[in-house]
Structure formats: structure tokens, C-alpha cells
Design a protein around this motif. Sequence first.
Motif, PDB file in Angstrom:
ATOM      1  N   ARG A  59       0.830  -1.206   0.000  1.00 16.32           N
ATOM      2  CA  ARG A  59       0.000   0.000   0.000  1.00 16.32           C
ATOM      3  C   ARG A  59       0.866   1.258   0.000  1.00 16.32           C
ATOM      4  NH1 ARG A  59      -2.778   3.499  -1.598  1.00 16.32           N
ATOM      5  NH2 ARG A  59      -4.202   4.708  -0.297  1.00 16.32           N
ATOM      6  N   VAL A  60       2.004   1.191   0.717  1.00 14.10           N
ATOM      7  CA  VAL A  60       2.939   2.323   0.688  1.00 14.10           C
ATOM      8  C   VAL A  60       3.406   2.562  -0.744  1.00 14.10           C
ATOM      9  CG1 VAL A  60       5.273   3.071   1.328  1.00 14.10           C
ATOM     10  CG2 VAL A  60       3.745   2.118   3.070  1.00 14.10           C
ATOM     11  N   ARG A  61       3.753   1.479  -1.441  1.00  7.17           N
ATOM     12  CA  ARG A  61       4.248   1.626  -2.827  1.00  7.17           C
ATOM     13  C   ARG A  61       3.193   2.281  -3.710  1.00  7.17           C
ATOM     14  NH1 ARG A  61       9.125   1.822  -1.403  1.00  7.17           N
ATOM     15  NH2 ARG A  61      10.192  -0.146  -0.945  1.00  7.17           N
ATOM     16  N   GLN A  62       1.964   1.845  -3.528  1.00  4.00           N
ATOM     17  CA  GLN A  62       0.861   2.404  -4.306  1.00  4.00           C
ATOM     18  C   GLN A  62       0.670   3.887  -3.965  1.00  4.00           C
ATOM     19  OE1 GLN A  62      -2.801   0.617  -3.154  1.00  4.00           O
ATOM     20  NE2 GLN A  62      -3.889   1.159  -5.025  1.00  4.00           N
ATOM     21  N   ALA A  63       0.709   4.186  -2.665  1.00  2.00           N
ATOM     22  CA  ALA A  63       0.523   5.581  -2.230  1.00  2.00           C
ATOM     23  C   ALA A  63       1.655   6.457  -2.754  1.00  2.00           C
ATOM     24  CB  ALA A  63       0.444   5.647  -0.703  1.00  2.00           C
ATOM     25  N   GLN A  64       2.887   5.911  -2.746  1.00  2.00           N
ATOM     26  CA  GLN A  64       4.023   6.676  -3.280  1.00  2.00           C
ATOM     27  C   GLN A  64       3.775   7.018  -4.743  1.00  2.00           C
ATOM     28  OE1 GLN A  64       7.012   3.741  -2.290  1.00  2.00           O
ATOM     29  NE2 GLN A  64       7.986   5.104  -0.797  1.00  2.00           N
TER      30      GLN A  64
END
Lengths: 70, 539
Positions: free
Chosen positions: B139-144
Motif C-alpha cells: 500500500r505504501v508503494r501504491q501511495a508513493q
Amino acid sequence: MADLITDPNLPDPDGFYAELIRSFEAQGDDAAIRAFSARLILLLANHVGDRAVLSRALAEAARNPAHARG
Amino acid sequence: MIQDRYSLAFRLYPYARSADQDATDPVRHPVVIMGGGPVGVALALDLGLQGIPVVVLDDHEGIGQGSRAICFSKRTLEICDRYGAAGPMLDKGIAWTLGKVFHDDRKVFEFNLLPEDGHRFPAFINLQQPWFEKFLIDRVRQAQAEGAPIALRGRNRVDAVAPRDDHVLLDITTPEGPYRIAADWLIGCDGASSPLRGMLGLGFVGEVFKDSFLIADIRMKADFPTERWFWFEPWFKSGASTLLHRQPDDIWRVDFQIGWDVDRAEELKEDNIRRRLDAMLGDGVGYDIVWSSIYTFQCRRMERFRHGRVLFAGDAAHQVSPFGARGANSGLQDVDNLGWKLGMVIRGRAPEALLDSYHEERAHGADENILHSTRATDFITPKTPISHVFRNAVLDLAERHAFARPLVNSGRLSVPCSYDGLSLTGVDGLGGPDRTRPGSPCPDAPLGDGFLLPRLGGDFVILAIDAEAPETMTQDGVTARRLAVSAAQDPSGALAARYLGAAPGAVYLIRPDQHVVARWAQYDETALRAALRRACAKE
Ligand SMILES: Cc1cc2nc3c(=O)[nH]c(=O)nc-3n(C[C@H](O)[C@H](O)[C@H](O)COP(=O)(O)OP(=O)(O)OC[C@H]3O[C@@H](n4cnc5c(N)ncnc54)[C@H](O)[C@@H]3O)c2cc1C
């Protein structure tokens, strides 16, 4: 005449259990623990005050599931 | 050089040089999080999704092997849902509600965790901790990619810190040598043995439990149902107590209580683990041991979770026994509590005093968790002959009598605490249902074709149920938006039962972490403004 209550009837069961154990553990040796148990049972019996209920409780406490099945 | 202290399940943030390493003066960041475990990464998501730049430093390059946590609570899923990360957890996780308790060779009783409908998420799911963490990082990767200012720096070990009045200097070691950065706020999410606590000379005292537990995660095709089975003094004698719990991928967690004085190396030999497992499972059951370890534990917390510009969260701040699944779950509640407060302070919308309420509220939560977990541990591992006698008397009675069942404690499973009576909590002008009294976390309820909690989101909300209220209200730069609903939108009646009781309507002020600030029978502008100020530590 009231029946022996065996449904949950104690508020804050975890808190009560912790206090119960703490009180017993404060008694020291086995003889002191037995004497403490006896006093506690007598106090509670007087509070219950119903002969039939007390007889039922004594009979229930005498049952032992671990022994029942050998 | 940096040595791995554990092997990795997923290598998700390999070391990469950052521009900070080439700067002549330490680059300053609004928030630095030390530790990329579940708590650190969730906090990074919370802040990053608010648009607050955050740097996570972890001394490894990914998620550790070995499933420590397996039970994730409804509240944790609700929090992760707010971050947009709950979907995959729910898909992979195994929902369970039934627990069975055995003593010797007898079933004492069974219990149902959430005999209540009308919640989006189940009471608990079982999921291996590495997967829980992986879904957060996905989810962090997506948010980034969507622009959230989150940096994850692997193989960045914090070796020293120097707190200043309005920032903290950090010395970091990498495979390419040391560098230094500055943080306006440093959050210690560096786990139970927190090096940060040590660097600041802060204590971590509490009760040590003199028992060890052998965990074996085994893969087997078995038709045990998806339930939690707990044995006190099991007939198969593999431990003084034993827990069997299912995880995804045909993996089962088996947890044997094996006593205090054990030879760890000896106990961890595969033959010895198999001896215990075979006694329990019976001959001819095939399985592979996926992971094993021996753990002991303590129940303790830091005296204060805030030290000026340094705050602690998760295991670094508090530690409990695993019985009750309160470790990672309470860490996520820390994040839920700290995220919005830090965001508001950094944006200048609330005074720093708001961060003191983080300590007040979460230390209260930690105390509650420590109390429950200590009591469960005392029940599971009686310390004196008399407590053993009582424990077994309770188990004997519980077979026949319902009254003794609430006394059986194999872990009271994690539920979020209420902040009732604490500084930010306001008045109860409704006198409605107890579970939604001010301070409580909002219980979910059906709403239209969805649920209430996702509609609350992560802002201050004026929840108007069959009541008037303005669309927004702004007080000292903080805006609360209205969510107007009607009890008629939930034909099951759960919304009314949970939020109205006998009242025809109600107005609730709800915090960004979905705890109730205050509630009234109808809209009262002056009272609402005061409650909003209070919830931001401005009163
Ligand atoms: C057997 C067992 C079963 C459990 N079961 C459950 C359960 O069912 N449910 C539940 O909720 N909880 C459970 N827990 C607890 C749960 O595992 C922890 O509460 C959780 O991992 C805490 O997360 P954290 O992010 O605070 O710390 P950690 O997961 O310990 O993460 C800390 C991170 O900081 C990093 N770090 C440390 N030092 C430095 C440094 N100097 N510089 C940079 N980085 C550093 C570490 O490498 C690590 O990545 C269980 C624990 C055990 C042991």
C-alpha cells in the motif's frame, strides 16, 4: 425458595478472580490457606443464608469431572 | 558493516543511496520513523496519506521471516481500511469466531467471539505477520506512486541520536558508510528491545513471566476446523498448555508452554519438536515444520511515551504477552491515535500539548492491555499451588456450569479501549448507549448498502443521526464535516441500537481516529465548538 445460581452472576469476573488469588496467595503456608478458606466459606454461607441452596452448592462442589471418567 | 539480525521473508526495500548521504549539512525532515515493523510502516502510511513527508529507517531490507503475530483484530482491520490496505488482508486472512477450551481430555466449553452482526469486518482474522506487513508495504508503494511523500530506507541503522529543543539529530550507518539527518519529530517504532530507548537512557520495567513457549508453525493438510483450540494440561502432555490455531496456506500455529528452565538448543531440535507434535496429532499425520522458535515474555511499558521531540509507539513503548493478541493490534491503535495528532501539530492547527494526550490515552490503553494480558498469563501459568488449585476448580466447574466460564481466561482477545474520562474527551449530553459514550471507539453499523465506519473516514466528523447540523464547522482552523444519516438507512436496527438507544436522534462529534469526543440529543453550536477545541487540546 431460591435455586443455586449457576449462570454468570459476577460483575467483573477477571477482576474478582485476580483479587481472590491475591488474597489466598497472601496467606502463606498450607495450614493458613486452609483456615482462610474455611473462614471465607463460612462467611459466604451465612451471607447466602438459604439451607437448601447451601446443600445444593455442597453437592455440586463434590462432583469432580476429572474423577468421574477415571 | 550491517549484519542482519534475522532472515527475511520478503526483501521489499533494498538499500539505495539517498541524496541526504551527499549533503554537506544534515537534511531536515518533518518526521523520521525509526523501525519499519508493522507499527512504523502503518504510521508512515497514516502521515504520508495526509501529505506529511516521512522517512522510515530500518536496519534490514525487508520483513523478517517467521510469523510472530497471527491474530489481527477487527479494529486493526478498520484502521487498515482507512489506509486502503485491508482488502488484501481480508482476502488472504482466515476469519474465525469459534474458540474451544479443553482441560486434559475433556472439552470444557466453547465461545463465540462476535455473536453480533452488522460489522464490515470479522472479529479477528488469522494472517501471518509477514503478510500483514507486506500488505502495508504494498500500500505504501501504491501511495508513493500517487504522490504520498513516504521514503522507506532499508539498511539504514540508527546508531545515535541527539535531541535538541526543536529537532533531533540522527547518526545513521549504511553499507556505504555513515550519514546524519535531522528530524523535527522522531518516532521510535524500533520494537521491544528498542535501541532508541537505550540511546536516551529510558527505562522499560515490568513483570517477567517465568515460563517459555515453543512455537511451531507447521504445514499440514488436516481437517481441523478453523477455530482456536486451547488445552490446559493436555492429555498428550506436550506442554503445560497448548494452543492450536489455523493460518492461511494450510499452516497451523502450535504453541506449547514448556516451562522456565529449558535447554533451548535441545528443545528446538527438529526431533524434539516432532516428539511433542506427534503426541498431540497422533501417529501418521504428515506435516512440515515451517518455522519454530522459543519465546519468553514480559509485561511492561515506558513511563512516558513522549520525550520532547521523540515519541514511542508499538512494542518499543509497551510489551505484553501474546495471550490476547494485543501486541501488534495495540501498536496499530497507537498509530491511529498519533497520526492525526502529529499531522495537526505539524500543520500548526493544534498545540504541541495535543501530543501529550497521545501519551495519556495510549498509556491508558497499554495499562489495560498489560492488565488483561497479565491476568491471562496468571491463569494459564499458575504461579503458586493454590492458584493452580483454583484454576483447575474453575475448569472443572466450567464444564457443567455457565457461571464459571467467564472466569476461564486463555487470553481476552484484544478490543480497543475507551478514552472515557481523559483530557480530550467531552460531555455526554445524550445519555445514549454505553458502548458509544464519549471516549469510545465508534462501533461499525450497516448504512445503506455499505457501512458506517468507511463513511467517517479520517477527519473530524459531526455525525448527525436524524438530527439537524450544519454541513461544516470550523473552529480555530480545524474543520469538522457533517455526515448526515438516518436510522432508517439500517433496517437491521443496529445503527439505532448502537448510537441512539431510546433517543429519536443524536449529534456526535467524532475524532479522526473514530473515537467519540462528545454527543448530544441535538445540535448545539456552542457545545460543539467547545468540544472541538477540547479534542484538539485547546481548552
Ligand atoms: C510469539 C508471538 C506471537 C504474537 N502474536 C501476536 C498476535 O497474534 N497479535 C498481535 O497483535 N501481536 C502479536 N504479537 C506481537 C507482535 O509481533 C508485535 O507486537 C509487533 O511485531 C510489534 O511491532 P513493532 O512495529 O512495534 O515492532 P517490530 O515488529 O519489532 O519492528 C521493529 C523494527 O525496528 C527495526 N529496528 C530495530 N533497531 C533499529 C535501528 N537501530 N535502526 C533501524 N531500525 C531498527 C527492526 O529491524 C524492526 O524492523 C506476537 C508476538 C510474539 C513474539
